[in-house]
Write a protein that holds these residues in place. Structure first.
Motif, PDB file in Angstrom:
ATOM      1  N   ALA A   1       0.835  -1.206   0.000  1.00 21.52           N
ATOM      2  CA  ALA A   1       0.000   0.000   0.000  1.00 21.52           C
ATOM      3  C   ALA A   1       0.870   1.257   0.000  1.00 21.52           C
ATOM      4  N   ILE A   2       1.969   1.249   0.750  1.00 18.91           N
ATOM      5  CA  ILE A   2       2.883   2.403   0.746  1.00 18.91           C
ATOM      6  C   ILE A   2       3.432   2.636  -0.654  1.00 18.91           C
ATOM      7  N   GLU A   3       3.849   1.551  -1.313  1.00 15.66           N
ATOM      8  CA  GLU A   3       4.427   1.686  -2.654  1.00 15.66           C
ATOM      9  C   GLU A   3       3.372   2.127  -3.661  1.00 15.66           C
ATOM     10  N   GLN A   4       2.182   1.596  -3.550  1.00 17.24           N
ATOM     11  CA  GLN A   4       1.103   1.987  -4.448  1.00 17.24           C
ATOM     12  C   GLN A   4       0.801   3.477  -4.319  1.00 17.24           C
ATOM     13  N   ASP A   5       0.729   3.955  -3.086  1.00 19.69           N
ATOM     14  CA  ASP A   5       0.469   5.371  -2.849  1.00 19.69           C
ATOM     15  C   ASP A   5       1.587   6.238  -3.411  1.00 19.69           C
ATOM     16  N   ARG A   6       2.833   5.813  -3.220  1.00 21.54           N
ATOM     17  CA  ARG A   6       3.970   6.581  -3.727  1.00 21.54           C
ATOM     18  C   ARG A   6       3.950   6.644  -5.252  1.00 21.54           C
TER      19      ARG A   6
ATOM     20  N   ARG B   1       1.383   6.312  -7.271  1.00 17.57           N
ATOM     21  CA  ARG B   1       0.262   7.131  -7.733  1.00 17.57           C
ATOM     22  C   ARG B   1       0.580   8.622  -7.638  1.00 17.57           C
ATOM     23  N   LYS B   2       1.206   9.032  -6.542  1.00 20.22           N
ATOM     24  CA  LYS B   2       1.537  10.441  -6.356  1.00 20.22           C
ATOM     25  C   LYS B   2       2.604  10.918  -7.334  1.00 20.22           C
TER      26      LYS B   2
ATOM     27  N   GLN C   1       0.213   7.371  10.895  1.00 23.66           N
ATOM     28  CA  GLN C   1       0.171   7.726   9.474  1.00 23.66           C
ATOM     29  C   GLN C   1       0.507   6.537   8.588  1.00 23.66           C
TER      30      GLN C   1
ATOM     31  N   CYS D   1      -2.723   0.572   9.437  1.00 21.08           N
ATOM     32  CA  CYS D   1      -4.152   0.510   9.105  1.00 21.08           C
ATOM     33  C   CYS D   1      -4.755  -0.688   9.821  1.00 21.08           C
TER      34      CYS D   1
END
Length: 230
Positions: free
Chosen positions: A157-162, A164-165, A227, A230
């Motif tokens: 999830a951290i990598e996916q968010d990074r 995407r941004k 932060q 989850c």
């Protein structure tokens, strides 16, 4: 809204019926404002008979305690456990755990105290939380009639968010697919070495290293755990 896991553990301690789970929740959980550099972590990985947590079961468990600066290899644990359903040929090909390997293996309940003791007071780190959290919940529901709840940091999830941004405008407009989120591909983006896949302890070690790299590149040491989990 993020879960207040410290408060949730206090509630679960009062409401849970199983003595093993109650002892786990009694160890409490760090508060959400605790800096990640001060949080005890444990990388967790399962090999399973398939991908459906309601139908399939856990075959092996690997865990590795670590912090943002150190991986405690000497404290790593690995268990092979007997699943509640037969091994499928397809899963044997993937994780290389055979029928003879599980013949004399204990049921999950036989190592439950050791597993919960290793997890107690720590935040679990996984690569794709829907495996470890949902499989352990369902496995315990089948065996003791009560599931388990615990916070996780999900490196996928951290990598996916990074990713995407960091996508460019054209990629966003065209809704282009993100690069692979598989554990080895995520590791490769940080220059981490390739490891053999589908051994629970090795995958846990690889996940621990990945989180350390992600934190070093994208977060300050004092980022609150609230932060990230989850």
């Amino acid at each position: 809204m993020p879960v207040d896991w410290d408060r949730r553990f206090k509630q679960l301690q009062q409401s849970c019926r199983n003595e093993h789970l109650r002892a786990y929740y009694q160890q409490s959980m760090v508060s959400a404002d605790t800096p990640i550099e001060h949080v005890p972590l444990v990388a967790l990985d399962f090999e399973t008979t398939g991908l459906d947590s309601a139908r399939d079961d856990i075959v092996s468990i690997g865990l590795v305690p670590f912090s943002t600066e150190r991986i405690r290899c000497s404290q790593a644990e690995h268990w092979i456990v007997k699943p509640s359903r037969p091994l499928a040929e397809q899963s044997v090909v993937i994780h290389q755990i055979t029928h003879s390997d599980i013949l004399d293996a204990p049921d999950l309940t036989g190592i439950l105290d050791d597993l919960l003791s290793a997890l107690a007071g720590k935040v679990a780190v996984v690569h794709y939380r829907h495996i470890e959290r949902e499989f352990l919940f369902q496995a315990l529901m089948k065996r003791i009639g009560e599931g388990i709840q615990f916070p996780v940091i999900d490196t996928m999830a951290i990598e996916q968010d990074r990713l995407r941004k960091n996508r460019g405008l054209v990629a966003k407009l065209l809704n282009q697919a993100l690069p692979s989120l598989r554990l080895p591909d995520c590791r490769q983006r940080y220059g981490l070495p390739a490891y053999q896949l589908h051994h629970a302890t090795i995958d846990a070690m690889a996940t621990a290293e990945l989180l350390q790299a992600q934190l070093a590149h994208h977060y300050a040491p004092e980022v609150p755990i609230g932060q990230l989990w989850c």
